[in-house]
Scaffold this motif. Sequence first.
Motif, PDB file in Angstrom:
ATOM      1  N   ILE A 154       0.841  -1.202   0.000  1.00  0.00           N
ATOM      2  CA  ILE A 154       0.000   0.000   0.000  1.00  0.00           C
ATOM      3  C   ILE A 154       0.874   1.249   0.000  1.00  0.00           C
ATOM      4  O   ILE A 154       0.634   2.190  -0.766  1.00  0.00           O
ATOM      5  CB  ILE A 154      -0.964  -0.002   1.197  1.00  0.00           C
ATOM      6  CG1 ILE A 154      -2.000  -1.121   1.040  1.00  0.00           C
ATOM      7  CG2 ILE A 154      -1.658   1.340   1.351  1.00  0.00           C
ATOM      8  CD1 ILE A 154      -2.838  -1.360   2.286  1.00  0.00           C
ATOM      9  N   ARG A 155       1.886   1.261   0.840  1.00  0.00           N
ATOM     10  CA  ARG A 155       2.779   2.431   0.889  1.00  0.00           C
ATOM     11  C   ARG A 155       3.513   2.626  -0.426  1.00  0.00           C
ATOM     12  O   ARG A 155       3.701   3.760  -0.883  1.00  0.00           O
ATOM     13  CB  ARG A 155       3.769   2.284   2.047  1.00  0.00           C
ATOM     14  CG  ARG A 155       3.081   2.425   3.400  1.00  0.00           C
ATOM     15  CD  ARG A 155       4.025   2.241   4.536  1.00  0.00           C
ATOM     16  NE  ARG A 155       4.934   3.397   4.604  1.00  0.00           N
ATOM     17  CZ  ARG A 155       5.742   3.614   5.609  1.00  0.00           C
ATOM     18  NH1 ARG A 155       5.780   2.790   6.623  1.00  0.00           N
ATOM     19  NH2 ARG A 155       6.529   4.660   5.610  1.00  0.00           N
ATOM     20  N   ALA A 156       3.930   1.540  -1.060  1.00  0.00           N
ATOM     21  CA  ALA A 156       4.620   1.644  -2.351  1.00  0.00           C
ATOM     22  C   ALA A 156       3.672   2.192  -3.423  1.00  0.00           C
ATOM     23  O   ALA A 156       4.064   3.045  -4.229  1.00  0.00           O
ATOM     24  CB  ALA A 156       5.168   0.284  -2.765  1.00  0.00           C
ATOM     25  N   GLY A 157       2.441   1.708  -3.423  1.00  0.00           N
ATOM     26  CA  GLY A 157       1.459   2.209  -4.382  1.00  0.00           C
ATOM     27  C   GLY A 157       1.171   3.684  -4.183  1.00  0.00           C
ATOM     28  O   GLY A 157       1.077   4.452  -5.151  1.00  0.00           O
ATOM     29  N   LYS A 158       1.045   4.095  -2.930  1.00  0.00           N
ATOM     30  CA  LYS A 158       0.805   5.511  -2.634  1.00  0.00           C
ATOM     31  C   LYS A 158       2.001   6.377  -3.035  1.00  0.00           C
ATOM     32  O   LYS A 158       1.826   7.468  -3.573  1.00  0.00           O
ATOM     33  CB  LYS A 158       0.496   5.692  -1.152  1.00  0.00           C
ATOM     34  CG  LYS A 158      -0.875   5.160  -0.760  1.00  0.00           C
ATOM     35  CD  LYS A 158      -1.083   5.090   0.726  1.00  0.00           C
ATOM     36  CE  LYS A 158      -1.212   6.426   1.370  1.00  0.00           C
ATOM     37  NZ  LYS A 158      -1.652   6.341   2.767  1.00  0.00           N
ATOM     38  N   ALA A 159       3.204   5.881  -2.805  1.00  0.00           N
ATOM     39  CA  ALA A 159       4.403   6.639  -3.173  1.00  0.00           C
ATOM     40  C   ALA A 159       4.516   6.779  -4.688  1.00  0.00           C
ATOM     41  O   ALA A 159       4.836   7.868  -5.198  1.00  0.00           O
ATOM     42  CB  ALA A 159       5.653   5.955  -2.613  1.00  0.00           C
ATOM     43  N   GLY A 160       4.241   5.717  -5.416  1.00  0.00           N
ATOM     44  CA  GLY A 160       4.276   5.784  -6.873  1.00  0.00           C
ATOM     45  C   GLY A 160       3.218   6.722  -7.421  1.00  0.00           C
ATOM     46  O   GLY A 160       3.465   7.504  -8.342  1.00  0.00           O
ATOM     47  N   PHE A 161       2.022   6.653  -6.850  1.00  0.00           N
ATOM     48  CA  PHE A 161       0.925   7.533  -7.258  1.00  0.00           C
ATOM     49  C   PHE A 161       1.307   8.991  -7.010  1.00  0.00           C
ATOM     50  O   PHE A 161       1.123   9.851  -7.877  1.00  0.00           O
ATOM     51  CB  PHE A 161      -0.336   7.152  -6.481  1.00  0.00           C
ATOM     52  CG  PHE A 161      -1.574   7.878  -6.907  1.00  0.00           C
ATOM     53  CD1 PHE A 161      -2.294   7.444  -8.004  1.00  0.00           C
ATOM     54  CD2 PHE A 161      -2.027   8.970  -6.201  1.00  0.00           C
ATOM     55  CE1 PHE A 161      -3.445   8.104  -8.403  1.00  0.00           C
ATOM     56  CE2 PHE A 161      -3.176   9.637  -6.591  1.00  0.00           C
ATOM     57  CZ  PHE A 161      -3.889   9.200  -7.694  1.00  0.00           C
ATOM     58  N   ALA A 162       1.866   9.271  -5.839  1.00  0.00           N
ATOM     59  CA  ALA A 162       2.279  10.640  -5.511  1.00  0.00           C
ATOM     60  C   ALA A 162       3.397  11.121  -6.441  1.00  0.00           C
ATOM     61  O   ALA A 162       3.387  12.284  -6.868  1.00  0.00           O
ATOM     62  CB  ALA A 162       2.737  10.716  -4.056  1.00  0.00           C
ATOM     63  N   ALA A 163       4.332  10.244  -6.774  1.00  0.00           N
ATOM     64  CA  ALA A 163       5.431  10.635  -7.664  1.00  0.00           C
ATOM     65  C   ALA A 163       4.906  11.028  -9.043  1.00  0.00           C
ATOM     66  O   ALA A 163       5.360  12.022  -9.628  1.00  0.00           O
ATOM     67  CB  ALA A 163       6.433   9.489  -7.792  1.00  0.00           C
ATOM     68  N   VAL A 164       3.945  10.270  -9.556  1.00  0.00           N
ATOM     69  CA  VAL A 164       3.369  10.610 -10.864  1.00  0.00           C
ATOM     70  C   VAL A 164       2.623  11.939 -10.789  1.00  0.00           C
ATOM     71  O   VAL A 164       2.725  12.769 -11.696  1.00  0.00           O
ATOM     72  CB  VAL A 164       2.448   9.478 -11.359  1.00  0.00           C
ATOM     73  CG1 VAL A 164       1.665   9.915 -12.589  1.00  0.00           C
ATOM     74  CG2 VAL A 164       3.249   8.231 -11.667  1.00  0.00           C
TER      75      VAL A 164
END
Length: 142
Positions: free
Chosen positions: A78-88
Motif C-alpha cells: 500500500i505504501r509503495a502504491g501511494k508513493a508511486g501515485f504521488a510521484a506521478v
Amino acid sequence: SPYVSPLEVLTLQNFIDTNWAGAGLGSARASSYPLVLLSNIGIGGFILFALFCVSVLGARTGWASARTQEDMDFACAIRAGKAGFAAVLISSALSATVYDLGLTVYLMAGTVAALSVALKVRPEVARDASVVPTMPGAHAGA
C-alpha cells in the motif's frame, strides 16, 4: 515578473470561455497537469479528480496494526502504491501536457484501494476461523 507562456494564457482563456466547464478531453494543452485538467474537464472534473487523489493518498496502510508478516507485506504494498501515485502526480503537476497519466498510475491507485479494503475485511475473518468469506449472493453449498 515570472514568464507566462502564450499556451497557458490560451488554456486559461479556454477555461473561462467555457464558463468553467472545460472544453472537453484532449481539446486544450498546457504545461502543467492542473491547468490541463481545468481546461479539459472544468472545475467539476478537477474537484472530482482531487477527491480521487485524496482518497488514494489518504488510504489506511495498516502499518501501525500489522502483526504478521502478511500484514506487513500488505502495508508495504500500500505504501509503495501511494508513493508511486504521488510521484506521478508531482511530476505531472510540473510538466504534463495532456490529461492521460497512463495506465500505471491507475493500477497503483487500484492496488492501494484493493489492499486497503482487504485490510478492513481481514480482521473480521481472522477472529472466527469458521467464517468462510463468500461472494454476495453465493450459496454456501453451491
